[in-house]
Design a protein around this motif. Sequence first.
Motif, PDB file in Angstrom:
ATOM      1  N   GLU A 484      35.006  44.860  52.008  1.00 16.13           N
ATOM      2  CA  GLU A 484      35.053  43.739  52.947  1.00 16.13           C
ATOM      3  C   GLU A 484      35.683  42.502  52.306  1.00 16.13           C
ATOM      4  O   GLU A 484      36.366  41.721  52.978  1.00 16.13           O
ATOM      5  N   VAL A 485      35.425  42.325  51.034  1.00 11.18           N
ATOM      6  CA  VAL A 485      35.798  41.067  50.392  1.00 11.18           C
ATOM      7  C   VAL A 485      36.850  41.229  49.298  1.00 11.18           C
ATOM      8  O   VAL A 485      37.049  40.328  48.493  1.00 11.18           O
ATOM      9  N   LYS A 486      37.533  42.355  49.270  1.00 13.51           N
ATOM     10  CA  LYS A 486      38.506  42.600  48.198  1.00 13.51           C
ATOM     11  C   LYS A 486      39.541  41.487  48.124  1.00 13.51           C
ATOM     12  O   LYS A 486      39.855  40.979  47.029  1.00 13.51           O
ATOM     13  N   ASP A 487      40.102  41.116  49.267  1.00 15.96           N
ATOM     14  CA  ASP A 487      41.101  40.043  49.271  1.00 15.96           C
ATOM     15  C   ASP A 487      40.478  38.721  48.823  1.00 15.96           C
ATOM     16  O   ASP A 487      41.109  37.936  48.098  1.00 15.96           O
ATOM     17  N   ALA A 488      39.258  38.478  49.258  1.00 17.27           N
ATOM     18  CA  ALA A 488      38.575  37.236  48.871  1.00 17.27           C
ATOM     19  C   ALA A 488      38.299  37.218  47.373  1.00 17.27           C
ATOM     20  O   ALA A 488      38.358  36.161  46.727  1.00 17.27           O
ATOM     21  N   VAL A 489      38.006  38.379  46.807  1.00 15.02           N
ATOM     22  CA  VAL A 489      37.759  38.468  45.360  1.00 15.02           C
ATOM     23  C   VAL A 489      39.031  38.130  44.596  1.00 15.02           C
ATOM     24  O   VAL A 489      39.005  37.381  43.606  1.00 15.02           O
ATOM     25  N   ALA A 490      40.156  38.676  45.057  1.00 10.73           N
ATOM     26  CA  ALA A 490      41.431  38.380  44.390  1.00 10.73           C
ATOM     27  C   ALA A 490      41.748  36.889  44.479  1.00 10.73           C
ATOM     28  O   ALA A 490      42.194  36.277  43.492  1.00 10.73           O
ATOM     29  N   GLU A 491      41.500  36.321  45.641  1.00  8.68           N
ATOM     30  CA  GLU A 491      41.737  34.889  45.820  1.00  8.68           C
ATOM     31  C   GLU A 491      40.817  34.071  44.917  1.00  8.68           C
ATOM     32  O   GLU A 491      41.236  33.067  44.331  1.00  8.68           O
ATOM     33  N   ALA A 492      39.559  34.508  44.806  1.00  6.74           N
ATOM     34  CA  ALA A 492      38.597  33.794  43.947  1.00  6.74           C
ATOM     35  C   ALA A 492      39.035  33.841  42.492  1.00  6.74           C
ATOM     36  O   ALA A 492      38.906  32.836  41.766  1.00  6.74           O
ATOM     37  N   MET A 493      39.556  34.993  42.058  1.00  4.51           N
ATOM     38  CA  MET A 493      40.018  35.101  40.666  1.00  4.51           C
ATOM     39  C   MET A 493      41.191  34.168  40.415  1.00  4.51           C
ATOM     40  O   MET A 493      41.255  33.491  39.376  1.00  4.51           O
ATOM     41  N   ARG A 494      42.130  34.131  41.352  1.00  6.45           N
ATOM     42  CA  ARG A 494      43.285  33.247  41.181  1.00  6.45           C
ATOM     43  C   ARG A 494      42.843  31.780  41.172  1.00  6.45           C
ATOM     44  O   ARG A 494      43.303  30.978  40.350  1.00  6.45           O
ATOM     45  N   ASN A 495      41.934  31.443  42.091  1.00  7.58           N
ATOM     46  CA  ASN A 495      41.452  30.052  42.165  1.00  7.58           C
ATOM     47  C   ASN A 495      40.707  29.658  40.892  1.00  7.58           C
ATOM     48  O   ASN A 495      40.844  28.533  40.408  1.00  7.58           O
ATOM     49  N   GLU A 496      39.908  30.579  40.368  1.00  5.09           N
ATOM     50  CA  GLU A 496      39.143  30.277  39.163  1.00  5.09           C
ATOM     51  C   GLU A 496      40.065  30.003  37.982  1.00  5.09           C
ATOM     52  O   GLU A 496      39.852  29.062  37.206  1.00  5.09           O
ATOM     53  N   ALA A 497      41.085  30.824  37.865  1.00  6.43           N
ATOM     54  CA  ALA A 497      42.043  30.616  36.771  1.00  6.43           C
ATOM     55  C   ALA A 497      42.784  29.297  36.948  1.00  6.43           C
ATOM     56  O   ALA A 497      42.993  28.539  35.988  1.00  6.43           O
ATOM     57  N   ALA A 498      43.186  29.020  38.192  1.00  2.44           N
ATOM     58  CA  ALA A 498      43.897  27.766  38.464  1.00  2.44           C
ATOM     59  C   ALA A 498      42.991  26.567  38.211  1.00  2.44           C
ATOM     60  O   ALA A 498      43.433  25.539  37.661  1.00  2.44           O
ATOM     61  N   GLN A 499      41.715  26.689  38.599  1.00  2.00           N
ATOM     62  CA  GLN A 499      40.785  25.576  38.419  1.00  2.00           C
ATOM     63  C   GLN A 499      40.557  25.265  36.953  1.00  2.00           C
ATOM     64  O   GLN A 499      40.448  24.101  36.561  1.00  2.00           O
ATOM     65  N   LYS A 500      40.491  26.293  36.118  1.00  2.00           N
ATOM     66  CA  LYS A 500      40.312  26.056  34.687  1.00  2.00           C
ATOM     67  C   LYS A 500      41.496  25.277  34.126  1.00  2.00           C
ATOM     68  O   LYS A 500      41.338  24.327  33.341  1.00  2.00           O
ATOM     69  N   ALA A 501      42.697  25.689  34.535  1.00  2.00           N
ATOM     70  CA  ALA A 501      43.894  25.003  34.052  1.00  2.00           C
ATOM     71  C   ALA A 501      43.980  23.588  34.617  1.00  2.00           C
ATOM     72  O   ALA A 501      44.316  22.634  33.909  1.00  2.00           O
ATOM     73  N   LEU A 502      43.646  23.446  35.906  1.00  3.13           N
ATOM     74  CA  LEU A 502      43.696  22.128  36.537  1.00  3.13           C
ATOM     75  C   LEU A 502      42.637  21.197  35.967  1.00  3.13           C
ATOM     76  O   LEU A 502      42.847  19.982  35.841  1.00  3.13           O
ATOM     77  N   ALA A 503      41.447  21.747  35.647  1.00  6.93           N
ATOM     78  CA  ALA A 503      40.373  20.925  35.074  1.00  6.93           C
ATOM     79  C   ALA A 503      40.813  20.336  33.741  1.00  6.93           C
ATOM     80  O   ALA A 503      40.536  19.164  33.436  1.00  6.93           O
TER      81      ALA A 503
END
Length: 635
Positions: A484-503
């Motif tokens: 159900e959430v496979k796409d959401a998981v991929a999006e969460a992983m990308r966002n998490e990586a981006a957030q670390k770099a942006l932070a």
Amino acid sequence: MLEGLRVASQNWIGRAIMALVMGVIVVSFAIWGVGDVFRGMTTQRLARVGSGEVSVEAYRNAYQNELRRIQQRMRRAITNQEARQSGLDLQILERLITEVALDQKARQLQLAVSDETAQRLLASEKVFQGPDGKFDAMRFKQIANDAGFSERGFLADQKNAYLRKMITDIVIAGVEPPKPMIEAIHRFRNESRTIDYVILPPSLVAAMATPSDEELKKYFDEREQSFRAKEYRKLTTLVVSPSVIGKPESVSAEDARKLYDEVKSKRYGTPEKRDVRQIVFKTDKEAEEAIAKLKAGADFNALAAELKLNPKDVNLGLVELRDFGDPKVGAAVFALPQPGLTEPIHTAFGAVVSEVKSITPAIYSKTFEQAEPELRAEIAAQRVTPEVRKLHEAIEDQRASGKTLAEAAKTAGLETNVYEAVDDAGNDRSGKPIANLPAGPDLVKAAFASDVGVDNDTVATRDGGYVWFEVNGVEPARQKTFDEVKDAVAEAMRNEAAQKALAAKAAEIVAKLNAGQPIEDVAKELGVQTQRANEVKREARPDFTPNVIVQFFEVAPRNAGSVVFDNGRLVYFVRDATTPVFDPNSIESKTIAQQLKPAFHNDLLEQYVGGLEKALGVDINQRALEAATGAERDR
């Protein structure tokens, strides 16, 4: 066994043995006591409170009555286990212990209520009145029976209740929330900040490589709880408040202008100030002579030194009109069109001569035209306050008669609002805050503490109004599957990586801003646009989530910070912060006081009763409590 005893007692030897056995039993009773053997079956003590007690029978009756009332409100059966999990057993015990303690205090104070007074008080209780508003004997009898009392027993119980209320009323009489606390809440609610900010999009950092299915599954397994469907509730609300009922368009411009003139110095800016020096003369003649010298060119300070006056008493410094103890003196000082001398003003302390050295004009953040809409709304709200109270009573009467919220609203000529899905943060299914949700977080908290079919208490609004609500349905939270959430998981992983770099990037920018670099220069370097948010308060607004707004108030003015924003990062600089002058007579201040008062009363009563119980001494029979609520059987 009884037959054996009868046969054994037929001869003298048997009778002698029986006498010996019975003698041992009698001695045992004498040593250990017989009271508990018989009393334990009916009125076993559950708790001792000083010289009084809470019996198992009294506790069981109170527990069952309360459980029955809850079941009637919930419209479903409630098990003992559910009741205990919610703390009902301890709440009932605490209430009964409090009642016993207060009953002993009433006897100590030699308080009493006559039958006639009790009957008169009962007759005035709405719960015992019929549709005609008069005392209904049959209704009284039914309520007494439902509570497990005879009419006489119920009257006696109510007499004790009135005495307890008399004591608690004395304890909390005259207790009002302190002004500093009301002012602190006012400041917290009404402080506004000007925020300059830039948004760092994920495109500022390198994109993450596409993760494999194995990486996605591992990420999901480690954060499974993050991919749950939240619980949603369908709500029906009815709002009756001054801001909703009031009609700003009915307020005249003259009335709005009058209010503006009264409050503009407090709310919208800094009032005019004047640098003043002042001398008080014993007689009018001395004052006239001094004026003549000053007009001829004499120096004010030199004249004060000649009179041997303390410079601190002469130089008042920058003062406002309200700073003058005598209004006549202040009026004369502020009537001067430019710096200069006032004519002598006669006061109770003598003739006052003042000199205005300089004038600092008033500065206002809002003109009348800018403030007019809110002033009209405020006046309209004040005018409809009595109507709000009448509507509250009318709707409460309709609800008490068993009508739904929609039916009660229709009878009062009002309309309800329906919110199909609200989560525990006040968001809709898309995760966005629901606009114009009445009473905001307070309503959400109350709704999620309630259930379908429960008759709820109203939630107060900031302007002294009321919000009624019904929970019409509950969509339980559930765990979503990986598919159900496979796409959401991929999006969460990308966002998490981006957030670390942006932070990391944001931390660098915040350091530059705190070091004094203008945010406009930082924005230019990054190729992003600087934006400004004016009058940001600690309340919901469409452009920022509550979490972002909280962060705006976590740093001091003229400092910077950063926070997650949508899929990027928001770096902000607090340009300034203002708080309107506290007015204890405003509607909001009075509403805050009313909202605080029950908590203050409860705290005071808890301390009083706690001290009383400590002085009396309280012992609880835990085994008897478990037996009375069936906890032993459920183990």
